[in-house]
Design a protein around this motif. Structure first.
Motif, PDB file in Angstrom:
ATOM      1  N   TYR A   1     -80.902   5.191-100.386  1.00 20.20           N
ATOM      2  CA  TYR A   1     -81.500   4.084 -99.687  1.00 20.20           C
ATOM      3  C   TYR A   1     -82.806   3.710-100.495  1.00 20.20           C
ATOM      4  N   SER A   2     -83.666   4.444-101.181  1.00 22.69           N
ATOM      5  CA  SER A   2     -84.732   4.249-101.965  1.00 22.69           C
ATOM      6  C   SER A   2     -84.267   3.707-103.406  1.00 22.69           C
ATOM      7  N   VAL A   3     -83.105   3.982-103.849  1.00 21.43           N
ATOM      8  CA  VAL A   3     -82.851   3.596-105.093  1.00 21.43           C
ATOM      9  C   VAL A   3     -82.202   1.811-105.001  1.00 21.43           C
ATOM     10  N   TYR A   4     -81.538   1.674-103.902  1.00 24.33           N
ATOM     11  CA  TYR A   4     -80.929   0.316-103.987  1.00 24.33           C
ATOM     12  C   TYR A   4     -81.970  -0.681-103.023  1.00 24.33           C
ATOM     13  N   THR A   5     -83.073  -0.246-102.403  1.00 24.70           N
ATOM     14  CA  THR A   5     -84.414  -1.001-101.980  1.00 24.70           C
ATOM     15  C   THR A   5     -85.231  -1.278-103.232  1.00 24.70           C
ATOM     16  N   ASP A   6     -85.129  -0.334-104.272  1.00 22.00           N
ATOM     17  CA  ASP A   6     -85.771  -0.687-105.489  1.00 22.00           C
ATOM     18  C   ASP A   6     -85.067  -1.873-106.127  1.00 22.00           C
ATOM     19  N   ALA A   7     -83.608  -1.561-106.147  1.00 23.33           N
ATOM     20  CA  ALA A   7     -82.699  -2.570-106.843  1.00 23.33           C
ATOM     21  C   ALA A   7     -82.887  -3.939-106.536  1.00 23.33           C
ATOM     22  N   ILE A   8     -82.956  -4.143-104.953  1.00 24.42           N
ATOM     23  CA  ILE A   8     -83.336  -5.429-104.653  1.00 24.42           C
ATOM     24  C   ILE A   8     -84.747  -5.904-105.062  1.00 24.42           C
ATOM     25  N   TYR A   9     -85.671  -4.998-104.770  1.00 25.44           N
ATOM     26  CA  TYR A   9     -86.988  -5.516-105.195  1.00 25.44           C
ATOM     27  C   TYR A   9     -87.178  -5.980-106.652  1.00 25.44           C
ATOM     28  N   LYS A  10     -86.210  -5.313-107.508  1.00 18.39           N
ATOM     29  CA  LYS A  10     -86.527  -5.508-108.995  1.00 18.39           C
ATOM     30  C   LYS A  10     -85.601  -6.906-109.062  1.00 18.39           C
TER      31      LYS A  10
ATOM     32  N   ILE B   1     -85.652  -9.359-107.240  1.00 19.60           N
ATOM     33  CA  ILE B   1     -86.231 -10.508-106.626  1.00 19.60           C
ATOM     34  C   ILE B   1     -87.776 -10.767-107.258  1.00 19.60           C
ATOM     35  N   PHE B   2     -88.329  -9.575-107.663  1.00 17.95           N
ATOM     36  CA  PHE B   2     -89.729 -10.037-108.224  1.00 17.95           C
ATOM     37  C   PHE B   2     -89.949  -9.088-109.373  1.00 17.95           C
ATOM     38  N   ASN B   3     -88.995  -8.324-110.047  1.00 11.39           N
ATOM     39  CA  ASN B   3     -89.029  -7.731-111.203  1.00 11.39           C
ATOM     40  C   ASN B   3     -89.901  -6.346-111.177  1.00 11.39           C
ATOM     41  N   GLU B   4     -90.229  -5.800-110.098  1.00 10.51           N
ATOM     42  CA  GLU B   4     -90.880  -4.711-109.726  1.00 10.51           C
ATOM     43  C   GLU B   4     -90.266  -3.749-108.675  1.00 10.51           C
ATOM     44  N   ASN B   5     -90.214  -2.572-109.264  1.00  8.99           N
ATOM     45  CA  ASN B   5     -89.698  -1.523-107.900  1.00  8.99           C
ATOM     46  C   ASN B   5     -90.752  -1.208-106.847  1.00  8.99           C
ATOM     47  N   SER B   6     -90.448  -0.150-105.917  1.00  9.14           N
ATOM     48  CA  SER B   6     -91.477  -0.110-105.033  1.00  9.14           C
ATOM     49  C   SER B   6     -92.755   0.668-105.199  1.00  9.14           C
ATOM     50  N   SER B   7     -92.465   1.608-106.316  1.00  8.04           N
ATOM     51  CA  SER B   7     -93.503   2.367-106.734  1.00  8.04           C
ATOM     52  C   SER B   7     -94.554   1.577-107.581  1.00  8.04           C
TER      53      SER B   7
ATOM     54  N   TYR C   1     -94.773  -1.754-107.331  1.00  6.89           N
ATOM     55  CA  TYR C   1     -95.501  -2.755-106.504  1.00  6.89           C
ATOM     56  C   TYR C   1     -96.714  -1.845-105.626  1.00  6.89           C
ATOM     57  N   LYS C   2     -96.524  -0.682-105.272  1.00 12.74           N
ATOM     58  CA  LYS C   2     -97.595  -0.023-104.553  1.00 12.74           C
ATOM     59  C   LYS C   2     -98.589   0.392-105.567  1.00 12.74           C
ATOM     60  N   GLN C   3     -98.479   0.709-106.581  1.00 14.23           N
ATOM     61  CA  GLN C   3     -99.429   0.777-107.627  1.00 14.23           C
ATOM     62  C   GLN C   3    -100.239  -0.492-107.945  1.00 14.23           C
ATOM     63  N   ILE C   4     -99.739  -1.416-108.044  1.00 17.34           N
ATOM     64  CA  ILE C   4    -100.487  -2.763-108.353  1.00 17.34           C
ATOM     65  C   ILE C   4    -101.218  -3.120-107.254  1.00 17.34           C
ATOM     66  N   LEU C   5    -100.514  -2.949-105.968  1.00 16.97           N
ATOM     67  CA  LEU C   5    -101.670  -3.290-104.956  1.00 16.97           C
ATOM     68  C   LEU C   5    -102.404  -2.222-104.319  1.00 16.97           C
ATOM     69  N   GLN C   6    -102.321  -1.040-104.976  1.00  8.71           N
ATOM     70  CA  GLN C   6    -103.110   0.201-104.688  1.00  8.71           C
ATOM     71  C   GLN C   6    -102.889   0.744-103.356  1.00  8.71           C
ATOM     72  N   LEU C   7    -101.452   0.714-102.909  1.00 12.61           N
ATOM     73  CA  LEU C   7    -101.231   1.056-101.595  1.00 12.61           C
ATOM     74  C   LEU C   7    -101.380   2.697-101.562  1.00 12.61           C
ATOM     75  N   GLU C   8    -101.349   3.251-100.486  1.00 14.71           N
ATOM     76  CA  GLU C   8    -101.338   4.510-100.061  1.00 14.71           C
ATOM     77  C   GLU C   8     -99.909   5.058 -99.927  1.00 14.71           C
TER      78      GLU C   8
ATOM     79  N   ARG D   1     -93.807  -3.609 -97.596  1.00 14.42           N
ATOM     80  CA  ARG D   1     -93.474  -4.957 -96.868  1.00 14.42           C
ATOM     81  C   ARG D   1     -94.592  -5.425 -95.811  1.00 14.42           C
ATOM     82  N   ASP D   2     -95.475  -4.451 -95.372  1.00 13.98           N
ATOM     83  CA  ASP D   2     -96.299  -4.842 -94.566  1.00 13.98           C
ATOM     84  C   ASP D   2     -97.584  -5.650 -95.343  1.00 13.98           C
ATOM     85  N   THR D   3     -97.367  -5.779 -96.662  1.00 13.66           N
ATOM     86  CA  THR D   3     -98.389  -6.580 -97.497  1.00 13.66           C
ATOM     87  C   THR D   3     -97.573  -7.667 -98.281  1.00 13.66           C
ATOM     88  N   MET D   4     -96.303  -8.168 -97.813  1.00 12.68           N
ATOM     89  CA  MET D   4     -95.563  -9.171 -98.518  1.00 12.68           C
ATOM     90  C   MET D   4     -95.557 -10.386 -97.641  1.00 12.68           C
ATOM     91  N   TYR D   5     -95.921 -11.334 -98.238  1.00  8.43           N
ATOM     92  CA  TYR D   5     -95.880 -12.719 -97.647  1.00  8.43           C
ATOM     93  C   TYR D   5     -94.534 -12.979 -97.065  1.00  8.43           C
TER      94      TYR D   5
END
Length: 333
Positions: free
Chosen positions: A184-193, A195-201, A203-210, A216-220
């Motif tokens: 589930y986490s592997v293929y969520t990351d596959a979709i993120y990559k 679409i916007f070339n970043e995996n979940s971790s 993206y979270k690091q760039i936005l400094q998420l806990e 997804r709560d921070t996405m447009y």
């Protein structure tokens, strides 16, 4: 500190933020000549303010003509010039005899100050502009830009629908993919990559998420919609491949399926739009740079600033409170 003299994107981001422009005008306390719904400034007034000569103005007008005209520099001629002279001829001096007259509005006046390197007043103004923009964001958002995406009126609808599409995707992974629970986490990351070339971790690091904060709560809204389209589309493709093979897919087979799915030509404009919105809005509103999305970085439009900071923008809880009865009726159907 951003260098406005070299960054056209940073200049336009300030000039398209009409709230910040109004705050800068109030800070400077200058008005100019109010003509046809805008304050106007002659070259003589601009030269006096920035303490430069006419030749410097002409040089910058030549170097930045398209940008300055885009932001409100005009050359008055004919009837328009005659009307302007009728109202303000007493301020124009020898300019009353000219067959045309170069005139700045306030945005063009600021625009010139952003690129002037010879003027100490322009340098001080650039510093003040950046501080005013930051102060304006802090005043509007209390310093919290992490969830500025939620101020968009389209976000609530997108995030409310998101679990439905997400469930279709996770059910497809469960039913049609031969892999352990970490799929589930592997293929969520596959979709993120895809679409916007970043995996979940990343993206979270760039936005400094806990750790517990959901990316997804921070996405447009547009990005959420595209993720949903990918998830239900891939879910359907997995089901079709499962029925064709008569067995569950291997991870390798799903990787090929996702690659082919994301490379279909009809996704190109949607992917470019989502990447541009994420890169540009995060840079302009959150002061965040996505290194892998730099080619998609553009200035924000006036409409974008109004969307997230204007009178119609609201916090998520305010929108929920306004819409709670609608959601209750939908739930009861």
């Amino acid at each position: 500190m951003r260098d406005l003299t070299v960054s056209a994107i940073d200049r336009q981001n300030i000039l398209n933020n009409l709230s910040a422009v109004a705050d800068i005008q109030a800070y400077l306390g200058i008005r100019g000549m109010f003509f046809q719904h805008e304050y106007r400034f002659t070259k003589a007034q601009v030269a006096e303010f920035y303490e430069i000569d006419y030749s410097t103005i002409e040089r910058y007008l030549s170097q930045h003509e398209e940008e300055l005209k885009h932001n409100g520099y005009e050359i008055f001629k004919g009837k328009r010039l005659k009307e302007f002279k009728t109202e303000f001829g007493w301020l124009l001096g020898d300019g009353t005899k000219a067959p045309q007259l170069g005139v700045f509005n306030f945005r063009a006046f600021l625009n010139l100050g952003m690129v002037l390197s010879e003027s100490e007043k322009a340098k001080a103004l650039r510093s003040a502009m950046l501080n005013i923009v930051i102060d304006g964001l802090n005043k509007k958002l209390g310093g919290a830009t992490k969830f500025i995406n939620q101020r968009d009126e389209e976000f609530l609808v997108s995030i409310a629908r998101e679990p439905v599409y997400r469930k279709e995707f996770t059910s497809a992974l469960n039913n049609y993919l031969d892999m352990g629970l970490y799929k589930y986490s592997v293929y969520t990351d596959a979709i993120y990559k895809a679409i916007f070339n970043e995996n979940s971790s990343e993206y979270k690091q760039i936005l400094q998420l806990e750790d517990k904060e959901n990316p997804r709560d921070t996405m447009y809204a547009e990005v959420l919609k595209l993720i949903a389209s990918f998830e239900i589309g891939i879910a359907d493709a997995m089901k079709e491949k499962f029925e064709e093979l008569g067995r569950k897919l291997t991870p390798g087979e799903l990787n090929i399926l996702i690659k082919k799915f994301s490379e279909q030509r009809f996704w190109i404009p949607q992917l470019e739009d989502a990447r541009s919105k994420m890169a540009s809005r995060d840079y302009g509103l959150r002061n965040i740079i996505h290194d892998r999305l730099k080619p998609y970085l553009k200035c924000l439009s006036v409409e974008d600033y109004q969307r997230f900071l204007g009178d119609k923008s609201k916090g998520l809880q305010d929108r929920i409170d306004e819409s709670i009865e609608v959601f209750k009726r939908l739930k009861d159907r």
